[in-house]
Motif scaffolding. Structure first.
Motif, short mmCIF file in Angstrom:
data_model
loop_
_atom_site.label_atom_id
_atom_site.label_comp_id
_atom_site.label_asym_id
_atom_site.label_seq_id
_atom_site.Cartn_x
_atom_site.Cartn_y
_atom_site.Cartn_z
N ASP A 134 -33.47 -5.38 -15.15
CA ASP A 134 -32.18 -4.69 -15.11
C ASP A 134 -31.84 -3.98 -16.41
O ASP A 134 -31.26 -2.89 -16.40
CB ASP A 134 -31.08 -5.70 -14.78
CG ASP A 134 -31.29 -6.37 -13.43
OD1 ASP A 134 -31.71 -5.66 -12.49
OD2 ASP A 134 -31.04 -7.58 -13.33
N GLU A 135 -32.19 -4.60 -17.55
CA GLU A 135 -31.79 -4.01 -18.83
C GLU A 135 -32.72 -4.49 -19.93
O GLU A 135 -33.16 -5.65 -19.92
CB GLU A 135 -30.34 -4.41 -19.17
CG GLU A 135 -29.81 -3.78 -20.44
CD GLU A 135 -28.40 -4.23 -20.77
OE1 GLU A 135 -27.91 -3.93 -21.88
OE2 GLU A 135 -27.78 -4.92 -19.91
N CYS A 150 -33.05 -9.78 -16.63
CA CYS A 150 -33.58 -9.61 -15.28
C CYS A 150 -32.74 -10.43 -14.30
O CYS A 150 -31.97 -11.33 -14.69
CB CYS A 150 -35.04 -10.06 -15.19
SG CYS A 150 -36.18 -9.09 -16.18
N ARG A 184 -36.33 -8.68 -11.01
CA ARG A 184 -36.12 -7.25 -11.21
C ARG A 184 -35.65 -7.02 -12.65
O ARG A 184 -34.82 -7.76 -13.17
CB ARG A 184 -35.06 -6.71 -10.25
CG ARG A 184 -34.83 -5.19 -10.37
CD ARG A 184 -33.74 -4.68 -9.43
NE ARG A 184 -32.42 -5.17 -9.85
CZ ARG A 184 -31.62 -5.89 -9.08
NH1 ARG A 184 -31.99 -6.24 -7.85
NH2 ARG A 184 -30.44 -6.29 -9.52
N PRO A 192 -38.31 -0.33 -15.73
CA PRO A 192 -36.85 -0.35 -15.56
C PRO A 192 -36.46 -0.23 -14.08
O PRO A 192 -36.88 0.71 -13.39
CB PRO A 192 -36.39 0.86 -16.37
CG PRO A 192 -37.44 1.03 -17.42
CD PRO A 192 -38.72 0.66 -16.76
N GLY A 193 -35.71 -1.21 -13.60
CA GLY A 193 -35.28 -1.22 -12.21
C GLY A 193 -36.35 -1.67 -11.24
O GLY A 193 -36.10 -1.77 -10.03
N GLY A 194 -37.57 -1.97 -11.72
CA GLY A 194 -38.66 -2.37 -10.84
C GLY A 194 -38.75 -3.86 -10.66
O GLY A 194 -38.11 -4.64 -11.38
N GLU A 195 -39.54 -4.27 -9.66
CA GLU A 195 -39.70 -5.69 -9.35
C GLU A 195 -41.15 -6.13 -9.53
O GLU A 195 -42.08 -5.33 -9.41
CB GLU A 195 -39.28 -5.96 -7.90
CG GLU A 195 -37.80 -5.79 -7.64
CD GLU A 195 -37.42 -6.19 -6.22
OE1 GLU A 195 -36.28 -6.64 -6.03
OE2 GLU A 195 -38.27 -6.06 -5.32
#
Length: 555
Positions: A422-423, A437, A420, A407-410
Motif C-alpha cells: 500500500d505504501e 501492507c 498488498r 506499488p499496489g500489487g499483491e
C-alpha cells in the motif's frame, strides 16, 4: 570367486581386479592410499581415496592408509590429523593401524646397504647443479658420475658416515647404479638417500638420512603385501624404477603398479604448493576456507561425502587426461542436498513490512513442512503484524516479468497469506526503509475463486527471527584454467575478487536457532547453506552458501 556387492559402472581397474581374482592370481586384494603429510587433501585426492578404498570394499579386500613421510622438513602432525579426518569423513575405513613409510626406515636402510654390497649403489658428491648437467636430456644420454666406480668398501664407509651425521645436508647422496644412458630419465642413477638433519614427527632425531620416494614406495608396498598399487599417470615413467628395486631386493612380495588419469577440475588449483601459497600469503582464510579445493574446505562449505563419492563415480576412471567441469561437481552437490536438506527461510537483505490490518499483539503459528517430498516433519513459523522480506522483492519500477511486490500489487507469502503493498516509507535520502501492507485473511494457503496471485516470496517474522551472518561463496578463480594466463601473470592474478560476500544483519526463521554445526538447509529461493563449523556459536549464527539453486555461470 569374489564379486562386488553392487554393480557399479565398470572401468579398466575394476576389470583388472576381477580378472586377478578370477584367475587365482590373488585370493583377495590389498590396496593403499599413500599421501604425503605436507598439506591438506584436495578434490583430486578424493578420486584416489574413492578408487583405492572403494575397490577394496567392493571386492572384500582391505585398503591401507600409509603416510609417505620421507621429507620431515615439510611434514606436520596437523596434516596427518587432517588427512585421517578427511578419509573418515568420506566414509571409508583403513585396514588395521595407520601406517607410515617411516615404519620401514630400518628395513629400507638395510636394503640400501644390500644394494651397495651388490655393487648397485654408490655415494655421490656431485652438487645438484653438476648432477643436472651429468644427467643429460631427453635426447642426449647422461654421463657417469666420477664417483660411480667407488669400491664397495668405500661406499659402505661413506654411507655409514652419512648415517652417523658427519656431513652437511646436500653434501652427498646415495644413488642406484643403473644406466646413465637409459631413455627413461628415472633410470639414470636415481637418488636413494639424501642427508637431512631434520626432526621427524614419527622417528624423532633417530635419522639424518632419508630415503627417496621412489626407493620407499615399492618396497613399502611389498612389505604390506599390496596387490594393486594404484597411482596417477605422472608415475607411469617411474614404474620401471619401481620394478627395478623390487627385482634387486629380497622383498616378500612383488606388487604391480597401475596408473589412472588424475582429476583435473576447472576453476581450481590442486597443486599443494599453490594451495599452501594461498594460505601462507593470506589470499584465503586457512586450508579450510570454503573457497579452497581442499576436502576440509568442502566439508566446511557444506558439501556432503555422498555427493563427492557420486561425483568421483560419475567422472569415471580412465587413462586419458582431461578436465572436468566444476558444474558436474556442483550438480552432484545440488542433487544430494535437494533430496536431503530440510527447507527453511532466510532473508538476506531485510526490509521491514508492517501489515497494517493485522491485529497488534496477535501471533499465528503456521506449520510448514521441513521438506516438500521427504517426511522430515514440520517446523513452526509465527505470523505476526511485523515481518521481514527481501529488499529485492519490492520494486517501484520493476523489469518485465517481475512477479514480486510492486506499488499496489499483491504477492503471496510462502505458506501464508496474500499481501498488498500500500505504501513505501522512505528516509531523508529517499531510501525505502519500510513497507506498509495489508493482508487478506481469506487467503491462508489458497487463492479465492477468480483471483490469481502469481508471485510467491519468502519472509520471516520480525520479533522471533534469528539475526545471523550469511557468507556467499563463489568460485575462487574467475577463469577456467587459473594456471594459464597472459605472459608475466600467475594463478594469483586470476583470483575472483567477488569470491566472498559477507552479509550481516540477515534474518532467519526461528527454527534455525536450533541448528547445529554442519547442518545443511535449502534457504528457499536463495540456495543451499550450512552452519559454519568454525565461526558459528549460540546467539551468533553464521551460514555459508554451499551452492546456488542452479548454475549461475552459464556453463
Amino acid at each position: 570367486m569374489n564379486k562386488p556387492d553392487a554393480t557399479p559402472p565398470s572401468h579398466f581397474l575394476r576389470q583388472i581386479v576381477q580378472a586377478d581374482l578370477d584367475s587365482g592370481k590373488h585370493s583377495s586384494i590389498v590396496t593403499r592410499f599413500p599421501p604425503e603429510p605436507n598439506g591438506y587433501l584436495h578434490i583430486g585426492h578424493a578420486k584416489s581415496i574413492c578408487l583405492n578404498f572403494g575397490l577394496a570394499k567392493e571386492f572384500g579386500g582391505v585398503c591401507n592408509l600409509r603416510f609417505d613421510d620421507t621429507n620431515p622438513a615439510k611434514e606436520e602432525q596437523e596434516y596427518i590429523d587432517a588427512i585421517k579426518a578427511d578419509v573418515e569423513w568420506l566414509g571409508f575405513e583403513w585396514g588395521g593401524d595407520v601406517r607410515y613409510a617411516s615404519d620401514y626406515f630400518d628395513q629400507l636402510h638395510a636394503w640400501a646397504i644390500e644394494l651397495i654390497k651388490a655393487g648397485k649403489a654408490y655415494v655421490c658428491e656431485l652438487t645438484p647443479e653438476q648432477a643436472r648437467e651429468y644427467r643429460g636430456t631427453l635426447t642426449e644420454p647422461g654421463k657417469n658420475s666420477p664417483f660411480r666406480e667407488r669400491s664397495v668398501d668405500e661406499n659402505l664407509d661413506q654411507f655409514q658416515r652419512m648415517t652417523a651425521g658427519e656431513f652437511a645436508d646436500g653434501a652427498k647422496v646415495l644413488r642406484a647404479k643403473i644406466d646413465m644412458a637409459a631413455p627413461n630419465m628415472n633410470l639414470r642413477d636415481p637418488i636413494i638417500y639424501r642427508i637431512r638433519h631434520a626432526h621427524h614427527h614419527q622417528t624423532g632425531d633417530k635419522w639424518c638420512v632419508y630415503p627417496s620416494y621412489d626407493f620407499t614406495h615399492g618396497q613399502s608396498d611389498a612389505l604390506e603385501g599390496i596387490t594393486h598399487s594404484i597411482c596417477t599417470l605422472e608415475f607411469e615413467d617411474h614404474r620401471p624404477l619401481y620394478e627395478w628395486f623390487l627385482d634387486q631386493l629380497p622383498v616378500p612380495a612383488h606388487p604391480r603398479q597401475y596408473e589412472f588419469a588424475r582429476l583435473n577440475l576447472n576453476y581450481t588449483v590442486t597443486s599443494k604448493r599453490k594451495l599452501k601459497q594461498l594460505v601462507d600469503e593470506k589470499h584465503v582464510d586457512g586450508w579450510d576456507d570454503p573457497r579452497m579445493s581442499t576436502l576440509s574446505a568442502f566439508r566446511r562449505r557444506g558439501y556432503t561425502p555422498a555427493a563427492i563419492r557420486e561425483f568421483c563415480e560419475r567422472i569415471g576412471v580412465t587413462r586419458s587426461d582431461g578436465v572436468v567441469d566444476m558444474g558436474v561437481l556442483e550438480f552432484c552437490i545440488r542433487d544430494d542436498l535437494d533430496a536431503n536438506a530440510p527447507r527453511a527461510m532466510c532473508v538476506l537483505k531485510p526490509l521491514k513490512v508492517t501489515i497494517t490490518n493485522y491485529p497488534e499483539g496477535q501471533t499465528e503459528e503456521l506449520r510448514l513442512p521441513r521438506h516438500p517430498k521427504q517426511d522430515m516433519g514440520e517446523r513452526v513459523l509465527p505470523f505476526e503484524r511485523e515481518i521481514y522480506i527481501d529488499r529485492e522483492d519490492y520494486m517501484v519500477d520493476p523489469p518485465k516479468g517481475y512477479k514480486r511486490l510492486v506499488p499496489g500489487g499483491e504477492v503471496r507469502l510462502r505458506g501464508s497469506y496474500v499481501i498488498r503493498a500500500d505504501e513505501a516509507i522512505t528516509d531523508a535520502d529517499g531510501n525505502i526503509v519500510e513497507l506498509l501492507c495489508s493482508y487478506d485473511p481469506d487467503t491462508l494457503g489458497k487463492n479465492p475463486e477468480g483471483r490469481k496471485v502469481k508471485g510467491v516470496i519468502h519472509w520471516v517474522p520480525a520479533s522471533s527471527s534469528v539475526e545471523c551472518e550469511v557468507r556467499l561463496y563463489d568460485r575462487l578463480f574467475n577463469t577456467a584454467n587459473p594456471d594459464k594466463g597472459e605472459a608475466g601473470t600467475t594463478f594469483l592474478d586470476n583470483i575472483n575478487p567477488d569470491s566472498l560476500q559477507v552479509l550481516s544483519g540477515c534474518r532467519a526463521e526461528p527454527s534455525l536457532a536450533e541448528a547445529t554445526l554442519d547442518d545443511r538447509f535449502q534457504f528457499e529461493r536463495e540456495g543451499y547453506f550450512c552452519v559454519d563449523s568454525r565461526d558459528s556459536k549460540a546467539g551468533a549464527m553464521v551460514f555459508n552458501r554451499t551452492v546456488t539453486l542452479r548454475d549461475s555461470w552459464g556453463g
